[in-house]
Design an enzyme around this catalytic site. Sequence first.
Site, short mmCIF file in Angstrom:
data_model
loop_
_atom_site.label_atom_id
_atom_site.label_comp_id
_atom_site.label_asym_id
_atom_site.label_seq_id
_atom_site.Cartn_x
_atom_site.Cartn_y
_atom_site.Cartn_z
N ASP A 19 -10.07 0.81 -17.10
CA ASP A 19 -11.51 0.56 -17.06
C ASP A 19 -11.80 -0.83 -17.60
OD1 ASP A 19 -11.88 3.17 -16.12
OD2 ASP A 19 -11.86 3.94 -18.19
N ASP A 39 -8.72 7.00 -21.03
CA ASP A 39 -8.79 8.44 -21.28
C ASP A 39 -7.57 9.06 -20.60
OD1 ASP A 39 -11.38 7.91 -22.34
OD2 ASP A 39 -12.21 8.03 -20.31
N ASP A 92 -4.95 7.58 -16.28
CA ASP A 92 -6.21 7.26 -16.93
C ASP A 92 -7.31 7.95 -16.14
OD1 ASP A 92 -8.40 6.22 -18.18
OD2 ASP A 92 -7.97 4.11 -17.72
N ASP A 143 -10.70 9.10 -14.54
CA ASP A 143 -11.90 8.40 -14.09
C ASP A 143 -12.81 9.42 -13.44
OD1 ASP A 143 -13.81 6.70 -12.87
OD2 ASP A 143 -12.34 5.07 -12.88
N ASP A 184 -6.39 6.77 -12.31
CA ASP A 184 -5.48 5.63 -12.16
C ASP A 184 -4.13 5.93 -12.79
OD1 ASP A 184 -7.42 3.86 -10.96
OD2 ASP A 184 -8.38 3.78 -12.93
N SER A 187 17.58 9.63 23.86
CA SER A 187 16.44 9.22 24.66
C SER A 187 16.66 9.54 26.14
CB SER A 187 16.18 7.73 24.44
OG SER A 187 14.91 7.36 24.95
N ASP A 200 12.61 9.10 18.62
CA ASP A 200 13.68 8.43 19.36
C ASP A 200 14.55 7.61 18.41
OD1 ASP A 200 15.07 6.50 21.05
OD2 ASP A 200 13.70 7.09 22.65
#
Length: 1017
Positions: A257, A263, A313, A315, A321, A557, A837
């Site tokens: 922040d 936090d 953290d 938010d 975050d 293929s 493929d």
Amino acid sequence: MAEAALDAVQRELREFPAAVRELNVPLAVPYLDQPPTPLHFYRDWVCPNRPCIIRRALQHWPALQKWSLPYLRAAAGSTEVSVAVTPDGYADAVRGDRFVMPAERRLPLSCVLDVLEGRAQHPGVLYVQKQCSNLPTELPQLLSDLEPHVPWASEALGKMPDAVNFWLGEAAAVTSLHKDHYENLYCVVSGEKHFLLHPPSDRPFIPYEMYTPATYQLTEEGSFKMVDEEAMEKAKVPETCLLTIRVLQAHGLPSKDLVTPPDCYVTLWLPTASSHRLQTRTVNNSRNPIWNQSFRFRIHRQLKNVVQLQVFDQDLLTSDDPVLSVLYDVGTLRVGEFRHERFLGSPQGEEQQLEVEFRLQSVTDCAERLVSNGILVAREVSRLHVRLEEAGDQKGSEGRVQLVVPGSCEGPQEASVGTASRFHCLACWEPELSIHLQDAPQEQLKVPLRALPSGQVEPLMRVELKKEEGPKELAVRLGCGPCAEEQAFLSRRKQVVAKALKQALRLDGDLPEDEIPVVAVMATGGGIRAMTSLYGQLAGLRELGLLDCVSYITGASGSTWALANLYEDPEWSQKDLAGPTELLKTQVTKSKLGVLAPSQLRRYRQELAKRALLGHPACFTNLWALINEALLHDEPHDHKLSDQRAALGRGQNPLPIYCALNTKGRNLTTFEFGEWCEFSPYEVGFPKYGAFIPSELFGSEFFMGRLIKQLPESRICFLEGIWSNLYAANLQDSLYWASEPSQFWDRWAQDQASLDKEQVPLLKIEDPPTVAGRIAEFFTDLLTRRPLPQATHNFLRGLHFHKDYFQHPHFSSWKATKLDGLPNQLTPAEPHLCLLDVGYFINTSCPPLLRPTRDVDLILSLDYNLHGAFQQLQLLGRFCQEQGIPFPPISPSPEEQQQPRECHLFLDPDRPEAPAVLHFPLVNDSFREHSAPGVRRTAEEKEAGEVNLSSSNSPYHYSKVTYSQEDMDKLLHLTHYNICNNQEQLLAALREAVQRRRQRKQRGPSDGGTLARGSSP
């Protein structure tokens, strides 16, 4: 008189063994110089219960040439096997007044080999002697080195072997006198095995007493003690432990922040022990938070237990975050150990710090049966039945609920009164059933399932619960060698190959089985060009009488389209290919405008809707598969991959193998994460993981190796859509496809150089989000997101990794992704596969032929690339060099690069284990001047010899889905000619392959001591 009679009887009894020996038991066990016929074996040896020694009975087994200690170490060194340990080598022996059985230990085979070679010491005498078919169950990597049974013995006995055992031990290892209830066949691969045989007439004179059963126990000091059976814990050896993780505190955490301190909270994720991401409480406004919270997990020590700890953290307005991320390998802990770790987050090691305590304790009340191939591990599964019923005055209730068992295969399920639901989850976990009410979603009822006795029905509100054991047998085969069906096919095919080689090479006599080389055709991709060219080249091989010399054909293929067409006819290679070629011309030259007509679109929609109802995930690849089918056929074909087994029943055709790449849906390019997946009529699987399923089960739902829901096998067009899936590519893949590949490969090689150096614990710091960082993240997501990902139910789903998976030789050969050191992020963690493929990595179908268990001698490389005659083969050579896979160096001269010939031979005389490669690039060389080998073109035929193979304006560009009749004829004639014009080179390569087999036979197995005390089919 009675006493005299009794004496006479006793005298006769004492003389009876001698009389029997004179009449029926030879003084020496007779030798047979060759295997008997089934009738003679049964009549002369089985019925009279007589032993014999048969020379040259199994000399064609590759094991007799291959099995040396170094070979076993390379093939299965990391695989754990059951080992009997005794103080003196005597297992199941009388000691005093006890009948003592050996101590059982699980050891990597490499540890046993170290002891045999004198590199290491171990208390007592080791003997790999486990019964009950320990070879296929514990060492499936070795199965390809021998036949699944001994045909003349199986026919004589009227049954397949009850068990196939592998024995390996020191000279001191001895098995006590005993009686077997089976007819035994022993093959001594190396060393000696001494038998002391008693005829049945000796039985009354062998001392027989009852002894108290006991077992040796190996103490921590390395001594042995005898423990009576009654006093022993009969449960399995406790490998389950209690892991306690205590998140203490952190220091110096940065704030994400702008104004306030962070936090922070910590999440813990250990997917081998819990489906939940556990979380500490949040400590607000602190750069030095203290949590001091403990979390407990039940873990199994045989698994790769890697716990992820992440600091976030919090938010309130945006997503939380990430601040710090740690991966920690719990396998570094010893039982009983208490460890305090400080994870340093800054480069200097002083700024950011996370402190965590770990404690590992043994648990004796929980034992679990595991099934493993040394790479993946399947664990025990429980099944929970849930039924909602009306109760009391709730008659007529129509309330709906959501049922959730965290970590289950099925995920959340909607349910109502009268309905039944089923969940599969790990038996060793402690799951709970959550019932969410639709009318009040915030309210829920939680029922712990561990307390629910197995088989008990417990009425609860309006819910009936019944817990039972899940399926015990695996539907996923965990083994790195070919399956039993493929081995049996090869045995049949060898007879066809031997006959064809005798005729083609004009040999005087029949080739012994161990001199028959394994020859394979490898076809690349290239759309309609590849399909058409393969038809022409196979027709050329058949014309030369060489198609029956081939044991495998692999495709990628567009070449898979040709193989899928041909294998609809079980006898295709035994017939003239003119008919199938004419059908091909009709389809390739027809107008394709109708494939998107409204009536066709309606049909596509109806079939896709039916697939969705059956349970197949919806994806664009399924639509492409139906469109592609309409491009190649007039009507839908009901043919399936497993139907191709009819073409292999007598070994009348080569075994087809089709290739695809498994990728991640986002965040990684195919170069960063691409895993080879192979499809055959018998199996579909990943060589990297040693995991395979029967081909008819591909697309069904699996969990922890068990079949949960079987879906009808898909028509082969849906597999062709996967094998040629160009639409699951991301932008980065498309850039690789359209540009010079060398820069991508240089970066890939750098990634491989660091792959083996990865260590755990790993530490990763999340940088604070900046404008530049967010822009870079946006572009990375843009480049790697797959807008149209393919989705198929993942048959590896839920399987865990063995603690030593990273060092397993088979995994090591194929580990080539950025995530291989991160087991929690590999394919078994995904609900779906994402297949596409192979051309987005290497345009080749060669990897299935490079597995050592297939032991291919010669590869006929059919390359349809327009961007260089050697480009893709050189990329394959570079890949093999990086991975340590035996492969000859691909080093054409500058002149060959500039003017490639129709045929080039590459081999490595210094590495006899590397296959020879006879390379046929798509070039127009002598075909310009010749209409057939040795026949020059007339002036009127010159135009037919001009074939435009330019990479820029060729009519055969992969985007072209319709060819003119003239272009179609030119390509078919060119590819047919290039094969026929190189008949001598083909014959010389085949002679060399036979000679290589003979030389390997003459060299014999390497000297490595006693290998197998016995192997009894």
